[in-house]
Design a protein around this motif. Structure first.
Motif, PDB file in Angstrom:
ATOM      1  N   LYS A  75      30.881  80.416  10.899  1.00 52.29           N
ATOM      2  CA  LYS A  75      29.820  79.704  11.464  1.00 52.29           C
ATOM      3  C   LYS A  75      28.874  80.741  11.775  1.00 52.29           C
ATOM      4  O   LYS A  75      27.588  80.617  11.806  1.00 52.29           O
ATOM      5  CB  LYS A  75      30.446  79.033  12.827  1.00 52.29           C
ATOM      6  CG  LYS A  75      31.237  77.597  12.338  1.00 52.29           C
ATOM      7  CD  LYS A  75      30.282  76.510  12.329  1.00 52.29           C
ATOM      8  CE  LYS A  75      31.151  75.314  11.977  1.00 52.29           C
ATOM      9  NZ  LYS A  75      29.994  74.092  11.899  1.00 52.29           N
ATOM     10  N   GLN A  76      29.308  81.858  12.337  1.00 52.18           N
ATOM     11  CA  GLN A  76      28.424  82.868  12.775  1.00 52.18           C
ATOM     12  C   GLN A  76      27.513  83.379  11.828  1.00 52.18           C
ATOM     13  O   GLN A  76      26.413  83.873  11.866  1.00 52.18           O
ATOM     14  CB  GLN A  76      29.047  84.082  13.724  1.00 52.18           C
ATOM     15  CG  GLN A  76      29.534  83.793  14.858  1.00 52.18           C
ATOM     16  CD  GLN A  76      28.220  83.509  15.798  1.00 52.18           C
ATOM     17  OE1 GLN A  76      28.409  82.364  16.384  1.00 52.18           O
ATOM     18  NE2 GLN A  76      27.473  84.318  16.069  1.00 52.18           N
ATOM     19  N   THR A 104      28.593  78.353  18.564  1.00 52.04           N
ATOM     20  CA  THR A 104      29.379  78.024  17.628  1.00 52.04           C
ATOM     21  C   THR A 104      30.681  77.807  18.539  1.00 52.04           C
ATOM     22  O   THR A 104      31.349  76.766  18.250  1.00 52.04           O
ATOM     23  CB  THR A 104      29.581  79.073  16.683  1.00 52.04           C
ATOM     24  OG1 THR A 104      29.592  80.374  17.361  1.00 52.04           O
ATOM     25  CG2 THR A 104      28.597  79.149  15.692  1.00 52.04           C
TER      26      THR A 104
END
Ligand SMILES: N[C@@H](CCC(=O)N[C@@H](CS)C(=O)NCC(=O)O)C(=O)O
Length: 217
Positions: free
Chosen positions: A25-26, A195
């Motif tokens: 996600k990051q 996130t």
């Protein structure tokens, strides 16, 4: 090309699942998710369908399935991040790898006595002497990495090290562990990630409760 698929456990409890999920996600990698509710009647069937080892996390990429959180993160790094999951500097990278290895193979008392439980928040939790030793070691380690890198993440930029210590940041928050000011700021920074907030929202929406993971004071 088909998206990779990350097989994970309950977002509330599965600390090892959070590491590769947060990393993907990051770095903005598009992926699908398969969630296996742990220790439920469906678990054996779903594990045998989606994992080679009956544990999560697993990443599936085409006909390849890679298991175990650290190997999954290393695969993500090389396959999707062009190596950016670690800093380029050899010394910093090596310290980061050591910190992640220490997490992956250690802190057993912390993991047992302070299970990840992202939706809960305790007041009055008292760590045992041995759990406090793990906590003290993590404090020293975080201080070392932040001093060396200059922050704001453990190795400067967000890296696999932060993904691996995000479940610890979550535990420190859940159990109200007292930290030096700069490390509380680090924990707050992890928890404030959009996130992480997404993971938390999903965890709160989960209905399953695993009694063994619910610490009674
Ligand atoms: N060393 C493994 C541990 C994986 C693991 O224990 N996963 C737990 C969920 S966090 C699991 O799948 N438990 C199911 C079981 O033990 O049956 C890793 O780092 O991925």
């Amino acid at each position: 090309m088909a998206k990779p698929v990350l097989v994970i456990g309950n977002k509330n409890y599965s600390s090892w699942s959070l590491c590769p999920w947060l990393l993907l996600k990051q770095f903005g990698i598009d992926f699908e998710e398969i969630r296996i509710p742990l220790f439920t009647e469906q678990m054996p069937q779903l594990m045998s369908e989606h994992t080679p080892c009956n544990k999560v996390p697993v990443i599936k990429d085409g006909d390849l399935a890679v298991w175990d959180s650290l190997a999954v993160c290393e695969y993500i790094n090389l396959r999707f991040l062009d190596g950016k999951g670690w800093p380029e500097d050899l010394q910093l990278m090596s310290l980061g790898r050591a910190a992640v290895a220490e997490m992956h193979s250690g802190f057993l008392v912390l993991r047992h006595e302070l299970p990840m439980n992202v939706r809960r928040s305790y007041t009055g939790f008292k760590a045992s002497e041995n759990a406090q030793k793990d906590i003290d070691r993590i404090i020293a380690l975080w201080q070392q990495l932040l001093e060396r890198s200059g922050g704001p993440w453990l190795l400067g930029e967000f890296s696999i090290a932060d993904a691996f210590y995000a479940p610890v940041a979550s535990r420190f928050n859940t159990y109200g562990i007292e930290l030096p000011e700069n490390l509380q700021a680090y924990v707050d920074q992890v928890l404030a990630l959009e996130t992480y907030q997404e993971w938390l929202r999903d965890a709160r929406a989960e209905k399953e409760v695993i009694p063994e993971e619910e610490v009674e004071l």
